[in-house]
Write an enzyme that holds these catalytic residues in place. Structure first.
Site, mmCIF file in Angstrom:
data_model
loop_
_atom_site.group_PDB
_atom_site.id
_atom_site.type_symbol
_atom_site.label_atom_id
_atom_site.label_comp_id
_atom_site.label_asym_id
_atom_site.label_seq_id
_atom_site.Cartn_x
_atom_site.Cartn_y
_atom_site.Cartn_z
ATOM 1 C CE LYS A 69 -8.664 84.607 -68.377
ATOM 2 N NZ LYS A 69 -7.604 83.122 -68.889
ATOM 3 C CD GLU A 99 0.124 83.028 -68.684
ATOM 4 O OE1 GLU A 99 0.517 83.054 -69.832
ATOM 5 O OE2 GLU A 99 -1.206 84.138 -68.164
ATOM 6 C CD GLU A 133 -5.701 81.695 -71.116
ATOM 7 O OE1 GLU A 133 -6.851 81.839 -71.084
ATOM 8 O OE2 GLU A 133 -4.915 82.167 -71.646
ATOM 9 C CB CYS A 173 2.491 86.372 -67.262
ATOM 10 S SG CYS A 173 1.719 85.515 -69.065
ATOM 11 C CB SER A 188 1.753 82.234 -58.353
ATOM 12 O OG SER A 188 2.438 81.799 -60.039
#
Length: 486
Positions: free
Chosen positions: A159, A247, A459, A281, A227
């Site tokens: 990030k 994400e 990303e 994930c 989510s």
């Protein structure tokens, strides 16, 4: 026990709040540190520091910024083993993973964006003999990063790298489950020459996230997590029209055709379900296997899964570490019990590991259910643990429809020696990250992100820089101004 807190204005900052929480080692349940919970005063201190840092950082040339980021990369690689050991203590993942993946791949991303920074440019276009326009790609200002607990330092680097390369400042909130390595990253950035305030770390639970998403001086939020939380983050950010990238979760399909290399397919299925104890994930937790090789696949999968070593994460031989917390372990075990009660067949695993001194940790044995059906809860819901669901299919159109029968769309993979079929199938799968005859690689150059409820934006890759810049258009008139008024 040590009291950890925030990193603000280039230094450790104990904060203004008396409230604190404790972070624990998932492998043995022992406390690692007490950590201060940020309050509004701490948040405002981080904001003011970021404003000052942004003014300095954004005024530097891209080449100057690049040099500082590359110095940080060198320091990260130099301290890889130290950082990996701390990451293992905080997350419970095996040291064999953290040593070669977590810090290394994060440093690769910083290096990648350091290289891109000097090449960022706008456009110029003549309109007529007396007019032309040009564009500038300018930083957004202060960006917020909200991290997850499965790859704490890697996510902090993923990030911060594009944000800083583009000239922004960042306030990063690590998960309260894994608050430690982000502080080390902040120290390394400062040592590399990053101006004070350009990368701040602020600690705490969801309340700190809410402060970030609500604050009018935050221009953008980048979130990694599940989510449901992502929807809340997006809703909170909408009040001030913040840019948002996220994400989120997944229930990704892996499709194995009858001409696949069976050993490779079994290996990939294991990696796509058991790496980092299943806490990834992008894992391919719905494994669709063609009926022609289903039985042989199941035999090999059972044999090899039962050879996996569950143990002390600091032992180099350990392949499966500890789940992040007692609460998460309970959730995973509950999902396993629910699956046992379904019509699926438990092939192997399905229990908490207590032998060999592991009883005090959060260890769950790698678990495989076969003969699964699409509507079973453990097939549809993200478990985020070492639990694989194997499903049988007979033809291409059928498996594509079934693979897409989910609210998620993060990742997908196809195993086949027929490259025409591989591309044909992948092009029809509703997922943002796809692999053919492999699983899990995520190089810095490749943009990653999801479809549907698995996220917004990307990303990594060149594309991500657009999420951290805004375009200014400048029209230049070279002649006299022709006024419509007398």
């Amino acid at each position: 026990m040590d009291m950890k807190a925030h990193y603000i204005d280039g230094a450790m900052h104990l904060g203004c709040s008396e409230e604190h929480f404790t972070t624990y080692n998932p492998a043995n349940g022992e406390p690692l540190a007490n950590v201060k919970q940020a309050n509004q005063q701490d948040m405002q201190a981080a904001i003011e520091s970021a404003k000052r840092g942004f003014a300095i950082w954004s005024a530097m040339t891209a080449t100057e910024r690049s040099r500082i980021l590359l110095k940080a990369v060198a320091l990260l690689r130099e301290r890889n083993d130290e950082l990996a050991a701390l990451e293992v203590a905080d997350t419970g993942k095996p040291i064999q993973e953290a040593n070669c993946v977590d810090i290394a791949t994060g440093a690769d991303v910083i290096e990648y964006y350091a290289g891109l920074a000097p090449s960022m440019h706008g456009e110029q276009q003549p309109l007529n003999e007396s007019q032309f326009f040009y564009t500038r790609r300018e930083p957004l200002g202060i960006c917020a990063g909200i991290g997850a607990w499965n790859y704490p330092i890697q996510i902090a680097m993923w990030k911060s790298a594009p944000a800083l390369a583009a000239g922004n400042a960042m306030i990063f909130k690590p998960s309260e489950e894994t608050p430690l390595t982000a502080l080390k990253l902040a120290e390394i950035y400062s040592e590399a020459g990053l101006p004070d305030g350009v990368f701040n770390v602020i600690q705490g639970d969801y309340r700190v996230g809410q402060m970030l998403t609500a604050h009018p001086d935050i221009a953008k939020v980048s979130f990694t997590g599940e989510s449901g939380t992502g929807k809340v983050v997006m809703g909170d950010s909408a009040a001030t029209l913040k840019q948002v990238t996220m994400e989120l979760g997944g229930k990704s399909p892996m499709i194995i055709f009858d001409d696949a290399k069976l050993d490779d397919a079994v290996s990939a299925a294991m990696v796509a379900n058991f790496y980092t104890q299943g806490e990834v994930c992008t894992h391919g937790t719905r494994v669709f296997v063609h009926e022609g090789i289903y039985d042989e696949f199941v035999v090999q999968l059972k044999k090899r899964t039962e050879l996996l070593v569950v143990g002390d994460p600091l032992d180099e031989q350990t392949q499966i570490g500890a789940l992040i917390s007692k609460e998460h372990e309970s959730k995973v075990l509950s999902a396993i019990e629910q699956a046992k009660a379904s019509k699926a067949t438990l092939l192997t695993g399905g229990y908490k590991v207590t032998e060999n001194g592991l009883a005090s940790g959060n260890f769950v044995v790698p678990t495989v259910f076969i003969d699964c059906e699409d509507d079973m809860p453990h097939v549809q819901q993200e478990i985020f643990g070492p639990v694989m669901s194997v499903l049988k299919f007979s033809d291409e159109d059928e498996v594509i429809a079934r693979a897409n029968n989910t609210d998620y769309g993060l990742a997908a993979g196809v195993f086949t020696q027929n490259l025409s079929r591989a591309h044909r199938v992948i092009h029809q799968i509703q997922a943002g990250i796809c692999w053919i005859n492999t699983w899990g690689d995520s190089p810095a150059e490749m943009p990653v992100g999801g479809y549907k409820l698995s996220g917004i934006g990307r990303e990594n890759g060149v594309e991500t820089l657009t999420h951290y810049t805004q375009t200014k258009s400048v029209l230049v008139h070279l002649g006299d101004f022709d006024s419509p008024y007398a």
